[in-house]
Design an enzyme around this catalytic site. Sequence first.
Site, PDB file in Angstrom:
ATOM      1  N   TRP A  65      39.406  42.650  49.945  1.00 40.85           N
ATOM      2  CA  TRP A  65      39.879  42.354  48.595  1.00 40.85           C
ATOM      3  C   TRP A  65      41.400  42.417  48.520  1.00 40.85           C
ATOM      4  CZ3 TRP A  65      36.557  39.821  45.976  1.00 40.85           C
ATOM      5  CH2 TRP A  65      35.191  40.112  46.060  1.00 40.85           C
ATOM      6  N   GLY A  88      32.902  28.945  19.239  1.00 42.18           N
ATOM      7  CA  GLY A  88      31.560  28.380  19.304  1.00 42.18           C
ATOM      8  C   GLY A  88      31.279  27.777  20.668  1.00 42.18           C
ATOM      9  N   GLU A 148      43.067  47.733  41.219  1.00 37.34           N
ATOM     10  CA  GLU A 148      44.023  48.827  41.050  1.00 37.34           C
ATOM     11  C   GLU A 148      43.428  50.006  40.283  1.00 37.34           C
ATOM     12  OE1 GLU A 148      48.125  47.934  40.173  1.00 37.34           O
ATOM     13  OE2 GLU A 148      47.869  45.883  40.920  1.00 37.34           O
TER      14      GLU A 148
END
Length: 381
Positions: free
Chosen positions: A155, A337, A361
Amino acid sequence: MSDQSYLNWPFLEAEHRDWAARVEEVAAGLSVDHGDTDQACRALVLDLGAAGLLQATGSADGALDVRKLCLTREILARHDGLADFAFAMQGLGTGAISLFGTEAQRGEWLPKTRTGKAISAFALTEPGTGSDVAANTMTATRDGDHFVLNGEKTWISNGGIADLYTVFARTGEAPGAKGMSAFIVPAATPGLEITERLETIAPHPLATLSFVDCRVPASALIGEAGQGFKIAMSVLDVFRSTVGAAALGFARRALDEALTRVSSRCVQGAPLMDLQMVQGHIADMATDIDAAALLIYRAAWAKDSGAARITREAAMAKLFATDQAQQVIDKAVQLHGGDGVRSGVVVEKLYREIRALRIYEGASDVQRVIIARQTLAAQQG
């Protein structure tokens, strides 16, 4: 334009208002091609560097103006999430160098990252540990005038396009958090490989990195051996506030879009904004935005005023700003909507952008643990 009245709050000074005006001007002129995320980030780093905005991400004397960092992230995020990402990673990726690096390390890397000529990354997270940084297992073994790195990171933002990585590895001075160190690892170092590119709901350059007998000189060590956890937490102290600022920018844009929608869309012959329930949503959105801004700029001001650590303040800012931005954006989607979930509509893009900020983080629940521990410790004296 979004509400600018917060720029006159006592947390900010004239130089910050001037800086915000400059960032607004640059952000309004950016043209971001989202068709190729990697190329877009490379181009954004160059553009932000040429415009001078990356000067805020580091300095030769190690000083960081956190209020400038927050203002920049807030404004860029309001305009384009990828622009915010490109800026933020130049700061986070070199944060350890700015705060703890030697004069030689700063002199070698900061002129490149502050002009956009080099892209940086912060390599802390590991596959098996996530937010439990003290349990990281990647190793850095001393071998004469070198360290040999072995392990995996995942990551990692800017993974695959970065020119340098700030890497945290276990050097073994003590168990747990006290046995880690930080290193500068250029992307071309033998033994460093990109093993996987990671796709997310809001595209950003992310990757898993593998280190196999990756040798770096001892001069690549940032600070002292065994200080890696302290260095990582100090950097996150600064940049967690800026994550909240990015969330604030997303929330401000969502409110702007919602205001436009409810003032132009009619139901039974009257604008949506005349409905009391809609007014209630707008009131909640505006209140959450101001409350988040107060926490963010309180934390940034405290750090800029000389506080050694702002762990509690930064955690509060990130937790509240990201969680409430999610709610603000959700309300904006609802007020749109069916158009709110149409691919490519601004509020739909914001809905995808905001979710990751409540995870990276330090996830929201981790921030709650930090706040509770800091609060209990203060109460116990």
